[in-house]
Design a protein around this motif. Structure first.
Motif, PDB file in Angstrom:
ATOM      1  N   MET A  30      11.076 -30.860  33.833  1.00 31.66           N
ATOM      2  CA  MET A  30       9.759 -30.976  34.793  1.00 31.66           C
ATOM      3  C   MET A  30       8.791 -31.948  33.944  1.00 31.66           C
ATOM      4  O   MET A  30       8.493 -31.798  32.803  1.00 31.66           O
ATOM      5  N   ILE A  31       8.697 -32.989  34.534  1.00 33.51           N
ATOM      6  CA  ILE A  31       7.835 -34.161  34.291  1.00 33.51           C
ATOM      7  C   ILE A  31       6.403 -34.191  35.090  1.00 33.51           C
ATOM      8  O   ILE A  31       6.459 -33.953  36.263  1.00 33.51           O
ATOM      9  N   ARG A  32       5.303 -34.002  34.320  1.00 34.75           N
ATOM     10  CA  ARG A  32       4.088 -33.912  35.036  1.00 34.75           C
ATOM     11  C   ARG A  32       3.113 -34.940  34.436  1.00 34.75           C
ATOM     12  O   ARG A  32       3.112 -35.430  33.184  1.00 34.75           O
ATOM     13  N   ALA A  33       2.316 -35.626  35.481  1.00 32.93           N
ATOM     14  CA  ALA A  33       1.316 -36.733  35.143  1.00 32.93           C
ATOM     15  C   ALA A  33      -0.042 -36.031  35.191  1.00 32.93           C
ATOM     16  O   ALA A  33      -0.244 -35.418  36.426  1.00 32.93           O
ATOM     17  N   CYS A  34      -0.848 -36.489  34.386  1.00 33.50           N
ATOM     18  CA  CYS A  34      -2.328 -36.023  34.605  1.00 33.50           C
ATOM     19  C   CYS A  34      -2.841 -36.838  35.678  1.00 33.50           C
ATOM     20  O   CYS A  34      -2.746 -38.082  35.728  1.00 33.50           O
ATOM     21  N   ALA A  35      -3.632 -36.084  36.576  1.00 32.42           N
ATOM     22  CA  ALA A  35      -4.185 -36.600  37.845  1.00 32.42           C
ATOM     23  C   ALA A  35      -5.325 -37.815  37.486  1.00 32.42           C
ATOM     24  O   ALA A  35      -5.361 -38.831  37.950  1.00 32.42           O
ATOM     25  N   ARG A  36      -6.110 -37.396  36.329  1.00 32.98           N
ATOM     26  CA  ARG A  36      -7.156 -38.355  35.913  1.00 32.98           C
ATOM     27  C   ARG A  36      -6.708 -39.692  35.232  1.00 32.98           C
ATOM     28  O   ARG A  36      -6.916 -40.765  35.505  1.00 32.98           O
ATOM     29  N   CYS A  37      -5.577 -39.295  34.193  1.00 30.90           N
ATOM     30  CA  CYS A  37      -4.821 -40.717  33.984  1.00 30.90           C
ATOM     31  C   CYS A  37      -4.020 -41.333  34.780  1.00 30.90           C
ATOM     32  O   CYS A  37      -4.019 -42.617  34.874  1.00 30.90           O
ATOM     33  N   ALA A  38      -3.467 -40.780  35.912  1.00 26.54           N
ATOM     34  CA  ALA A  38      -2.694 -41.478  36.793  1.00 26.54           C
ATOM     35  C   ALA A  38      -3.775 -42.463  37.680  1.00 26.54           C
ATOM     36  O   ALA A  38      -3.308 -43.489  38.109  1.00 26.54           O
ATOM     37  N   ALA A  39      -5.032 -41.838  38.092  1.00 21.14           N
ATOM     38  CA  ALA A  39      -6.038 -42.457  38.897  1.00 21.14           C
ATOM     39  C   ALA A  39      -6.415 -43.585  38.217  1.00 21.14           C
ATOM     40  O   ALA A  39      -6.616 -44.748  38.742  1.00 21.14           O
ATOM     41  N   SER A  40      -6.529 -43.437  36.772  1.00 21.54           N
ATOM     42  CA  SER A  40      -7.356 -44.696  36.180  1.00 21.54           C
ATOM     43  C   SER A  40      -6.340 -45.616  36.239  1.00 21.54           C
ATOM     44  O   SER A  40      -6.578 -46.871  35.836  1.00 21.54           O
ATOM     45  N   ARG A  41      -5.059 -45.761  36.162  1.00 21.30           N
ATOM     46  CA  ARG A  41      -4.078 -46.532  36.309  1.00 21.30           C
ATOM     47  C   ARG A  41      -3.650 -47.035  37.659  1.00 21.30           C
ATOM     48  O   ARG A  41      -2.860 -47.861  37.782  1.00 21.30           O
ATOM     49  N   GLY A  42      -4.111 -46.464  38.757  1.00 22.44           N
ATOM     50  CA  GLY A  42      -4.066 -46.997  40.149  1.00 22.44           C
ATOM     51  C   GLY A  42      -3.130 -46.239  41.139  1.00 22.44           C
ATOM     52  O   GLY A  42      -2.679 -46.447  42.085  1.00 22.44           O
ATOM     53  N   TYR A  43      -2.669 -45.032  40.171  1.00 22.65           N
ATOM     54  CA  TYR A  43      -1.651 -44.042  40.942  1.00 22.65           C
ATOM     55  C   TYR A  43      -2.641 -42.845  41.637  1.00 22.65           C
ATOM     56  O   TYR A  43      -3.465 -42.204  40.964  1.00 22.65           O
ATOM     57  N   THR A  44      -2.123 -42.491  42.973  1.00 17.95           N
ATOM     58  CA  THR A  44      -2.949 -41.404  43.413  1.00 17.95           C
ATOM     59  C   THR A  44      -1.990 -40.496  44.190  1.00 17.95           C
ATOM     60  O   THR A  44      -1.005 -40.952  44.317  1.00 17.95           O
ATOM     61  N   ALA A  45      -2.032 -39.246  43.909  1.00 22.34           N
ATOM     62  CA  ALA A  45      -1.278 -37.880  44.564  1.00 22.34           C
ATOM     63  C   ALA A  45      -1.378 -38.244  46.279  1.00 22.34           C
ATOM     64  O   ALA A  45      -2.199 -38.311  46.796  1.00 22.34           O
ATOM     65  N   GLU A  46      -0.153 -37.866  46.381  1.00 20.62           N
ATOM     66  CA  GLU A  46       0.119 -37.892  47.987  1.00 20.62           C
ATOM     67  C   GLU A  46       0.733 -36.659  48.480  1.00 20.62           C
ATOM     68  O   GLU A  46       0.980 -35.675  47.582  1.00 20.62           O
ATOM     69  N   GLU A  47       0.952 -36.593  49.718  1.00 19.00           N
ATOM     70  CA  GLU A  47       1.999 -35.410  49.919  1.00 19.00           C
ATOM     71  C   GLU A  47       3.274 -35.574  49.137  1.00 19.00           C
ATOM     72  O   GLU A  47       3.835 -36.416  48.936  1.00 19.00           O
ATOM     73  N   GLU A  48       3.892 -34.377  49.055  1.00 21.54           N
ATOM     74  CA  GLU A  48       5.139 -34.370  48.132  1.00 21.54           C
ATOM     75  C   GLU A  48       6.135 -34.785  48.814  1.00 21.54           C
ATOM     76  O   GLU A  48       6.428 -34.660  49.911  1.00 21.54           O
ATOM     77  N   THR A  49       7.087 -35.614  48.176  1.00 22.52           N
ATOM     78  CA  THR A  49       8.162 -36.334  48.948  1.00 22.52           C
ATOM     79  C   THR A  49       9.411 -35.406  48.921  1.00 22.52           C
ATOM     80  O   THR A  49       9.156 -34.460  47.934  1.00 22.52           O
ATOM     81  N   GLU A  50      10.615 -35.760  49.333  1.00 29.04           N
ATOM     82  CA  GLU A  50      11.756 -35.117  49.183  1.00 29.04           C
ATOM     83  C   GLU A  50      12.152 -35.035  47.983  1.00 29.04           C
ATOM     84  O   GLU A  50      13.269 -34.358  47.592  1.00 29.04           O
TER      85      GLU A  50
END
Length: 54
Positions: A1-21
């Motif tokens: 299981m690998i998780r990315a911190c939402a704030r760290c991801a957002a500061s790098r231009g990545y945003t959470a969306e609906e979960e994909t397959e």
């Protein structure tokens, strides 16, 4: 299981969306990596035997 911190991801231009397959919730991430919150982190830590932090 690998998780990315939402704030760290957002500061790098990545945003959470609906979960994909593929188990991810960001199209630009490798399959299986999911953006999550710090609240989920504390829950994961309490349930884990070992944790690797990078």
């Amino acid at each position: 299981m690998i998780r990315a911190c939402a704030r760290c991801a957002a500061s790098r231009g990545y945003t959470a969306e609906e979960e994909t397959e593929n188990g991810s919730n960001c199209r630009d991430y490798t399959p299986g990596i999911k953006i999550s919150s710090l609240y989920e982190l504390s829950e994961m830590l309490s349930k884990s035997d070992r944790v690797i932090s990078l």
